[in-house]
Design a protein around this motif. Structure first.
Motif, PDB file in Angstrom:
ATOM      1  N   ALA A 121      49.330  -8.919  38.246  1.00 15.70           N
ATOM      2  CA  ALA A 121      50.521  -8.057  38.194  1.00 15.70           C
ATOM      3  C   ALA A 121      50.132  -6.620  37.885  1.00 15.70           C
ATOM      4  N   ALA A 122      49.143  -6.436  36.998  1.00 19.27           N
ATOM      5  CA  ALA A 122      48.696  -5.080  36.665  1.00 19.27           C
ATOM      6  C   ALA A 122      48.126  -4.373  37.884  1.00 19.27           C
ATOM      7  N   VAL A 123      47.294  -5.091  38.629  1.00 17.81           N
ATOM      8  CA  VAL A 123      46.712  -4.501  39.841  1.00 17.81           C
ATOM      9  C   VAL A 123      47.797  -4.234  40.876  1.00 17.81           C
ATOM     10  N   ALA A 124      48.727  -5.201  41.033  1.00 16.51           N
ATOM     11  CA  ALA A 124      49.796  -5.042  42.027  1.00 16.51           C
ATOM     12  C   ALA A 124      50.674  -3.836  41.726  1.00 16.51           C
ATOM     13  N   PHE A 125      51.038  -3.650  40.471  1.00 13.23           N
ATOM     14  CA  PHE A 125      51.864  -2.499  40.114  1.00 13.23           C
ATOM     15  C   PHE A 125      51.062  -1.194  40.245  1.00 13.23           C
ATOM     16  N   GLY A 126      49.746  -1.276  40.038  1.00 12.52           N
ATOM     17  CA  GLY A 126      48.919  -0.102  40.285  1.00 12.52           C
ATOM     18  C   GLY A 126      48.928   0.276  41.761  1.00 12.52           C
ATOM     19  N   LEU A 127      48.776  -0.720  42.637  1.00 13.59           N
ATOM     20  CA  LEU A 127      48.831  -0.468  44.079  1.00 13.59           C
ATOM     21  C   LEU A 127      50.216   0.010  44.500  1.00 13.59           C
ATOM     22  N   TRP A 128      51.257  -0.530  43.837  1.00 13.56           N
ATOM     23  CA  TRP A 128      52.620  -0.092  44.153  1.00 13.56           C
ATOM     24  C   TRP A 128      52.799   1.386  43.793  1.00 13.56           C
ATOM     25  N   GLY A 129      52.097   1.815  42.758  1.00 17.14           N
ATOM     26  CA  GLY A 129      52.142   3.219  42.399  1.00 17.14           C
ATOM     27  C   GLY A 129      51.603   4.105  43.505  1.00 17.14           C
ATOM     28  N   LEU A 130      50.670   3.568  44.305  1.00 16.28           N
ATOM     29  CA  LEU A 130      50.139   4.307  45.448  1.00 16.28           C
ATOM     30  C   LEU A 130      51.035   4.161  46.671  1.00 16.28           C
ATOM     31  N   ILE A 131      51.630   2.971  46.849  1.00 15.01           N
ATOM     32  CA  ILE A 131      52.436   2.692  48.045  1.00 15.01           C
ATOM     33  C   ILE A 131      53.784   3.385  47.982  1.00 15.01           C
ATOM     34  N   ASP A 132      54.483   3.225  46.852  1.00 14.33           N
ATOM     35  CA  ASP A 132      55.861   3.715  46.767  1.00 14.33           C
ATOM     36  C   ASP A 132      56.110   4.497  45.479  1.00 14.33           C
TER      37      ASP A 132
END
Length: 794
Positions: A648-659
């Motif tokens: 979840a930490a990595v996913a939300f980090g990637l989401w910070g880049l995506i959206d």
């Protein structure tokens, strides 16, 4: 007795019953499932936006109170684009007049407003004349049309509300008062009527266009988005499951049995939800898709273990029994932890997400029950053939395990750096929401609202009620001055599209009563004069166009309606704070109430993340406790936290880049995915510890055993889960789409971490433990030798 890894007393009894009486197990399971599923007939769908909030939500209570005091403001907006982009032609004004009249036929309508029936005022010989701005459209001259255009585009109560500033778009606004007794029937009835009126208008006025917007159409969009998802996404997901299992496991019987378990799990969940009094909404309607993926995961683990045993030469009955012995405990644990993760959604402030969490938690347990009862029973009676694997032949998972073990000293730091690098972008995320963007561009409501935003005004409406504190207090010059000053201040804000205020009407009436002299376009000088003007005006207004939507019964309060461009939740709350501050500084003697659907969503969006973080922490503690007890090791329970939290930490980090925008729908992902990603960890750790404890394997061999036994099942179930939530990401309802997208990303990352990070971590930790243990044993032996020295021989 407790369940042990090989099934224990309960497991042995279950295996025996399934093995001896598969037909009876199938029949009893079907009877229980269909009896439970019968409750689904009690489910009703609620599409009104109020379903997203608790009844005691302070912003919702303020909005409902505002509706009671000033009449309901639920509306439908016919956004009309005339042929030639000129509202002020005789032909179009005639069509608009007819549309205004027909809009009164909309069920539950209480008010219809347009430029044609706007109550234009003027004076003749000190007499106040109130009449429709547009009348006798068939006899309008060019001069008449010019005067109508001039009056309309100079009237603040019309511009950017019922007509665009350039005169190329107009609006017929219909206010409705839904009884609320049968919401599932009332909303479609209104939508059907509105669309019929639209179709008739377009047929009679070729070249014109109509867009449908407003709060009622927002509720209709919620309803239709959920219905479309149910009609398209769930069948599509069933197709994905059938193709995935058929191609990857190459078994028709296994595919049929899996689909049946999925169907029974979904039907039983929906039925139990109906018996318990749940209702369906946009978010909770995605429960079947989630349950489907979870049920498939359970079945795939049993199938892959059974095929593994059969490839080693076991007969089908022995292979099924062995598969159940190996998987009963891990599947039970994953079902419990999945349920705990979804139950953490009860910490959410959003009722539909609480319902979603409870329904999927029930579905996870139904999936467990059916996957260890009717599923193996079906496998017993259905024909299944598997070729034995030649001795010494290695499959791809064994080769992958060899790679991970050989490169573990390189993988551990590399993956750690990648994880740290990804999580660093979490700070890019902003807690924000825009409820208009809950729908994609294929939804007519979104298209209409975007057009309205670009050409007229936004859909973000905030209602400000200012209480004078006394009956007839709204006529006080001081009160009117404060309200007018506030209205002018709001008009100066860059995000403001329109301000509807009583003071504009009083200024116009004051001008009318002074011979329409423009210099008198100001507020009346005395309370008596203001009261007299209002009385004269109200007595002249026709049915449905009174001032009850602006002033309360005893005239102690007046409502200012501010329409903004479509604001995000942060911007809207910022305006709310600014409005409160303005009154504290400029008119502290008046009581203020601020409300509106957009404002309710904005506050909910802000509050949901903190409540879900609390829920996730609780779920994490409960899941860790369960795993520590189940794995019989507090240290492994703690170790399990790492691969469970990192995805979840990595996913939300990637989401910070995506959206970078985290709204209500994404606030629940943390707790929801925690319950899902823990499945991979449980299955891998359980196989690893089995090899270590029962087979006496060293860490590297135990990792190889875990990959061989559960690796294939993990990547297949991950593929199915990612496919399932990716299908959900195709929803036109962005609430579900963004949730599905981020969940799919999180589950995929979980597999990568469990395959490339967890095994090297386990080997490193257990090798370190063995070295410490060896040193301690050597130290103990040295101490014994020192205490008992061997005397030298002569």
């Amino acid at each position: 007795m407790a369940l042990c890894h090989r099934g224990g007393y309960v497991g042995d009894k279950l295996f025996g019953v399934i093995s001896k009486h598969p037909i009876w197990v199938i029949l009893v399971s079907l009877v229980i499932a269909f009896t439970t599923a019968f409750g689904a007939q009690n489910l009703v769908f609620r599409s009104d936006f109020q379903t997203f909030f608790d009844k005691d939500n302070p912003q919702l209570l303020a909005y409902e109170l505002m509706q009671k005091v000033y009449n309901k403001s639920d509306n439908i907006s016919f956004v009309v684009v005339p042929k030639g982009n000129n509202v002020f032609s005789a032909e179009h004004l005639g069509a608009l007049e007819q549309l205004t009249k027909e809009s009164w036929q909309v069920p539950y309508s209480t008010r219809v407003e347009s430029i044609t029936n706007f109550q234009h005022t003027f004076s003749i010989d000190d007499n106040l004349i109130v009449e429709n701005l547009v009348e006798n459209t068939g006899n309008l001259t060019k001069a008449d049309l010019g005067q109508i255009r001039s009056l309309a585009l100079q009237e603040p109560n019309l511009v950017n509300k019922l007509v665009s500033a350039s005169g190329h778009v107009s609006v017929v606004n219909v206010t409705v008062k839904l009884p609320g007794a049968e919401p599932t029937e009332e909303m479609p009835e209104v939508a059907s009527s509105v669309r019929a009126i639209k179709a008739k208008f377009l047929k009679e006025n070729p070249g014109s266009q109509i867009y449908l917007s407003g709060t009622v159409m927002l509720d209709v969009a919620f309803n239709e988005a959920a219905t479309d998802d149910g009609e398209t996404l769930i069948p599509l997901m069933f197709l994905v499951v059938i193709i995935t299992i058929g191609l990857m496991l190459r078994t028709i019987s296994g595919t049929f049995a899996t689909v049946l378990v999925v169907f029974l799990s979904i039907a039983s969940t929906m039925g139990l939800a109906g018996w318990l009094g749940f209702y369906l909404s946009g978010p909770s309607s995605s429960a079947p898709t989630m349950i489907l993926t979870l049920a498939v995961a359970d079945c795939v683990h049993i199938l892959t273990s059974m095929f593994y045993e059969m490839r080693q030469g076991a007969d089908k009955r022995s292979a099924i029994t062995r598969s159940l012995q190996i998987n009963l405990r891990p599947i039970f644990l994953t079902s419990i932890t999945t349920a705990v993760g979804f139950l953490s959604m009860n910490y959410s402030d959003i009722p539909p997400y609480r319902d979603l969490g409870n329904m999927v938690a029930m579905g996870a347990m139904f999936a467990f029950i059916f996957s260890v009862t009717i599923f193996p029973a079906l496998l017993m009676v259905l024909p299944i053939k598997v070729k034995a694997q030649p001795e010494g032949k290695k499959d791809y998972m064994s080769m992958f395990a060899g790679f991970v073990i050989a490169k573990r000293k390189l993988l551990l730091p590399l993956v750690s750096v990648a994880i740290l690098g990804s999580t660093a972008f979490i700070t890019n995320n902003e807690l924000n929401d825009d409820f208009v963007k809950y729908f994609d561009d294929s939804v007519p409501f979104k298209t209409a609202t975007d057009f309205m935003q670009d050409n007229l005004s936004g859909l973000t409406i905030v209602e400000v009620s200012v209480n004078s504190g006394s009956a007839n207090g709204i006529n006080s010059p001081a009160y009117l001055t404060a309200v007018d000053d506030f209205s002018q201040w709001m008009r100066q804000q860059p995000k403001t599209d329109h301000v509807n205020t009583l003071t504009d009407t009083l200024k116009r009436l004051n001008k009318n009563m002074h011979g329409d002299d423009p210099t008198w376009n100001r507020l009346p000088d005395s309370q008596e004069m203001a009261a007299q003007y209002l009385l004269l005006y109200e007595m002249s207004l026709p049915y449905g166009l009174d001032l009850n939507n602006q002033i309360n019964v005893d005239k102690s309060s007046a409502k200012i309606t501010v329409t903004f461009t479509n604001l995000t939740s942060n911007e809207l709350i910022g305006f709310e704070n600014a409005i409160n501050l303005w009154f504290r500084q400029n008119a502290p003697e008046y009581t203020l109430d601020i409300a509106g659907p957009s404002l309710i969503f904005a506050h909910m969006s802000q509050e949901s993340i903190s409540s879900m973080i609390t829920g996730t922490v609780v779920a994490l503690f409960v899941i860790s406790l369960i795993l520590s007890i189940a794995l019989k090791s507090w240290s492994y329970g703690v170790i399990s936290l790492i691969p469970n939290l990192l995805p979840a930490a990595v996913a939300f980090g990637l989401w910070g880049l995506i959206d970078g925008q985290v709204g209500m729908s994404l606030s629940v992902v943390l707790g929801m995915t925690l319950g899902i990603v823990v499945d991979d960890t449980v299955h891998f750790l359980s196989k690893y510890l089995l090899a270590r404890r029962e087979n006496g394997a060293d860490p590297a061999t135990a990792v190889r055993y875990a990959f061989a036994n559960v690796g294939r099942a993990l990547w297949i179930t991950t593929f199915v889960l990612v496919a399932g939530f990716s299908v959900l990401a195709m929803s036109t309802f962005k609430f579900n789409a963004y949730m599905g997208m981020l969940t799919a990303i999180t589950i995929l990352i979980a597999l990568i971490i469990d395959f490339l990070f967890l095994p090297p971590l386990l080997i490193a930790i257990d090798n370190a433990r063995e070295k410490v243990s060896s040193r301690n044993e050597a130290g103990d032996q040295s101490t014994i030798n020192d205490a008992n020295p061997i005397l030298p021989t002569r």
